[in-house]
Design an enzyme around this catalytic site. Structure first.
Site, PDB file in Angstrom:
ATOM      1  N   ARG A 155       0.522  -1.625  -0.024  1.00  0.00           N
ATOM      2  CA  ARG A 155      -0.182   0.312  -0.253  1.00  0.00           C
ATOM      3  C   ARG A 155       0.724   1.097  -0.385  1.00  0.00           C
ATOM      4  O   ARG A 155       0.535   2.606  -0.533  1.00  0.00           O
ATOM      5  CB  ARG A 155      -0.499   0.162   1.240  1.00  0.00           C
ATOM      6  CG  ARG A 155      -1.930   1.236   1.822  1.00  0.00           C
ATOM      7  CD  ARG A 155      -2.673   1.336   2.505  1.00  0.00           C
ATOM      8  NE  ARG A 155      -2.993   0.280   3.167  1.00  0.00           N
ATOM      9  CZ  ARG A 155      -2.318   1.146   4.670  1.00  0.00           C
ATOM     10  NH1 ARG A 155      -1.465   1.366   4.475  1.00  0.00           N
ATOM     11  NH2 ARG A 155      -1.805  -0.399   5.205  1.00  0.00           N
TER      12      ARG A 155
ATOM     13  N   TYR B 213     -15.444  17.516 -15.640  1.00  0.00           N
ATOM     14  CA  TYR B 213     -14.997  15.657 -14.520  1.00  0.00           C
ATOM     15  C   TYR B 213     -16.224  16.113 -14.009  1.00  0.00           C
ATOM     16  O   TYR B 213     -16.311  16.762 -12.802  1.00  0.00           O
ATOM     17  CB  TYR B 213     -13.942  15.017 -15.098  1.00  0.00           C
ATOM     18  CG  TYR B 213     -14.830  13.333 -14.372  1.00  0.00           C
ATOM     19  CD1 TYR B 213     -14.760  12.905 -15.701  1.00  0.00           C
ATOM     20  CD2 TYR B 213     -14.397  13.269 -12.843  1.00  0.00           C
ATOM     21  CE1 TYR B 213     -15.116  11.463 -15.247  1.00  0.00           C
ATOM     22  CE2 TYR B 213     -14.517  11.565 -13.277  1.00  0.00           C
ATOM     23  CZ  TYR B 213     -15.259  11.385 -14.582  1.00  0.00           C
ATOM     24  OH  TYR B 213     -15.626   9.431 -13.885  1.00  0.00           O
TER      25      TYR B 213
ATOM     26  N   ASP C 163      -5.606  19.435 -13.705  1.00  0.00           N
ATOM     27  CA  ASP C 163      -6.582  17.963 -14.043  1.00  0.00           C
ATOM     28  C   ASP C 163      -5.924  18.131 -15.288  1.00  0.00           C
ATOM     29  O   ASP C 163      -6.893  18.900 -16.387  1.00  0.00           O
ATOM     30  CB  ASP C 163      -7.556  17.867 -13.886  1.00  0.00           C
ATOM     31  CG  ASP C 163      -8.254  16.431 -14.297  1.00  0.00           C
ATOM     32  OD1 ASP C 163      -7.367  15.531 -15.292  1.00  0.00           O
ATOM     33  OD2 ASP C 163      -9.328  15.823 -13.622  1.00  0.00           O
TER      34      ASP C 163
ATOM     35  N   LYS D 187      -7.397   7.289 -18.879  1.00  0.00           N
ATOM     36  CA  LYS D 187      -7.683   7.856 -19.902  1.00  0.00           C
ATOM     37  C   LYS D 187      -6.547   7.359 -20.956  1.00  0.00           C
ATOM     38  O   LYS D 187      -5.917   6.365 -21.279  1.00  0.00           O
ATOM     39  CB  LYS D 187      -7.724   8.960 -19.403  1.00  0.00           C
ATOM     40  CG  LYS D 187      -9.507   8.992 -18.682  1.00  0.00           C
ATOM     41  CD  LYS D 187      -9.787   8.302 -18.745  1.00  0.00           C
ATOM     42  CE  LYS D 187     -11.455   8.708 -17.778  1.00  0.00           C
ATOM     43  NZ  LYS D 187     -11.450  10.020 -17.227  1.00  0.00           N
TER      44      LYS D 187
HETATM   45  C1  LIG Z   1     -12.319   9.703 -15.955  1.00  0.00           C
HETATM   46  C2  LIG Z   1     -11.336  11.552 -15.471  1.00  0.00           C
HETATM   47  C3  LIG Z   1     -11.142  11.490 -14.140  1.00  0.00           C
HETATM   48  C4  LIG Z   1     -11.559  10.422 -12.982  1.00  0.00           C
HETATM   49  O1  LIG Z   1     -10.173   9.689 -13.168  1.00  0.00           O
HETATM   50  P1  LIG Z   1     -10.758   7.882 -13.366  1.00  0.00           P
HETATM   51  O2  LIG Z   1      -9.662   7.533 -13.503  1.00  0.00           O
HETATM   52  O3  LIG Z   1     -11.696   7.480 -13.610  1.00  0.00           O
HETATM   53  O4  LIG Z   1     -11.068   7.858 -11.437  1.00  0.00           O
HETATM   54  C5  LIG Z   1     -11.159  12.675 -13.731  1.00  0.00           C
HETATM   55  N1  LIG Z   1     -10.280  13.884 -14.195  1.00  0.00           N
HETATM   56  C6  LIG Z   1     -10.669  14.030 -15.597  1.00  0.00           C
HETATM   57  C7  LIG Z   1     -10.548  15.013 -17.005  1.00  0.00           C
HETATM   58  C8  LIG Z   1     -11.526  12.451 -15.804  1.00  0.00           C
HETATM   59  O5  LIG Z   1     -11.880  12.028 -17.758  1.00  0.00           O
END
Ligand SMILES: *Cc1c(COP(=O)(O)O)cnc(C)c1O
Length: 383
Positions: free
Chosen positions: A48, A100, A172, A197
């Site tokens: 962890r 998001y 982000d 992604k």
């Molecule tokens: C998908 C996404 C998230 C969250 O990510 P997860 O891996 O699904 O928890 C956060 N920010 C953006 C821009 C996203 O597209």
């Protein structure tokens, strides 16, 4: 020796595994590690907290994002949740209104309850950001390009604005990936990614990241990672490392397809407006070029008739109607009820997320086939 980004993606931080010469980083599928003696450690105690496969990935993503420190989480949301742990109840954050939906839910349903305050603003308008800043504002959190309206926020100006007040800028960077944008270079303090992604890139693994260069943030972030327990599992760390190897060729290919599809959509008689940062007449085209070196593979568009949206979603066949983005397969989503379903209706509508909006994550298939698929789906909508 400093390598270029294409070398870094393929070879990672270590170039190869030094103990055995393995070309592919081994999956250290071990929850715990033997201690040589009391008060002795190999550097690895419990997975962890630290795991060798995860560490290789953390170092690789840090290098790609031009940061000193990288932290890998089970998901993007796990990463964002740990970022908030740097702050405390009573603190205020200014956040992009067009972001998001899961981030919105996390902040409003949980952290507001724990005493944090958030202001939701169109961060592509720096004056609006400035107006929202209060004495207790500790950070600005932006998604740029924004999701799903593809608005671009000026990273340098937001960094300047918040640094004057002693706060942090968090970006982000999921939509462009570190291949096309490195917010730390423009003054951001922390970058976060949903590695699910573009970084992992194959719609087969979940992961999340924080990258930063600040000594004072490393301890609180590591402590949040280890205490909350959203650490990335070894196998998903390996899948993400494997995905990252082709990040460069995938990003370029997604962008090339997206450029073609965006132009094609723009000329379609049933389409009202196309949002794509690669258009020279996008309102922040110049800004995009000044802080990123690519436009990515995300496109949003309004159809003229809201009745067309469900027909398109039902009739695409190569393009898949599914949430998520950034993979090799092209996906189409309906943000109003899917990715942005958690955002209140009035706020969604004011941000432009309405019943005529569709979002495409363009993959690496043949561009001709993707266009033919959209064309066939549009034919079901009417003449
Ligand atoms: C998908 C996404 C998230 C969250 O990510 P997860 O891996 O699904 O928890 C956060 N920010 C953006 C821009 C996203 O597209």
């Amino acid at each position: 020796m400093a390598f270029g980004k294409d070398t870094l993606t393929v070879r990672g931080a270590s170039l190869f595994e030094p103990h055995t010469g393995a070309i592919s980083t081994p999956i250290y599928q071990s929850s715990t590690f033997r201690h040589p003696g009391l008060y002795q450690s190999t550097g690895f105690d419990y997975s962890r907290v630290i795991n060798p496969t995860r560490t290789e990935l953390e170092k690789t993503i840090a290098l790609l994002e031009h940061g000193r420190f990288g932290l890998a989480f089970a998901t993007g949301m796990g990463a964002i949740s740990s970022i908030i742990k740097v702050y405390k109840p009573g603190d205020h954050l200014v956040v992009s209104e067009d972001l998001y939906g899961g981030t919105y839910r996390l902040f409003t349903e949980y952290y507001e309850r724990y005493g944090f305050a958030f202001s939701w603003v169109d961060t592509s308008n720096v004056s609006a950001v400035e107006a929202a800043v209060r004495p207790e504002t500790k950070a600005i959190f932006v998604e740029t390009p924004s999701n799903p309206m593809m608005k671009v926020t000026d990273i340098r100006r937001c960094a300047e604005l918040i640094h004057k007040r002693g706060g942090d800028l968090i970006v982000d960077n999921t939509f462009l990936s570190p291949y096309f944008q490195n917010p730390l270079d423009c003054g951001a303090d922390m970058v976060t990614h949903s590695g699910t992604k573009y970084l992992a890139g194959h719609n087969d693994a979940l992961s999340g990241f924080i990258v930063h260069s600040r000594e004072d943030l490393e301890e609180p972030l590591r402590n949040a990672q280890k205490s909350e327990g959203a650490s990335l599992a070894p196998f998903d760390a390996w899948l993400t490392l494997r995905g990252v190897k082709t990040l460069g060729i995938r990003m370029k290919r997604c962008e090339e397809n997206a450029m073609r599809i965006a132009r094609w959509l723009r000329n379609h008689k049933r389409v009202d407006k196309v949002f794509f940062t690669g258009f020279e007449d996008h309102p922040q085209y110049g800004l995009s070029c000044s802080q990123a070196c690519g436009f990515g593979g995300m496109i949003s568009f309004y159809v003229k008739d809201p009745a067309d949206a469900p027909i398109l979603l039902k009739n695409v066949s190569l393009i898949l109607f599914a949430e998520s983005l950034g993979g090799v397969e092209s996906l189409i989503t309906y943000p109003l009820v899917q990715t942005h379903g958690a955002i209140p209706e009035a706020m969604r509508l004011s941000a432009g997320v309405n019943s005529r909006l569709l979002r495409l994550s363009v993959g690496i298939e043949d561009g001709d086939d993707l266009i033919a698929d959209l064309d066939a789906a549009f034919r079901h909508c009417g003449p």
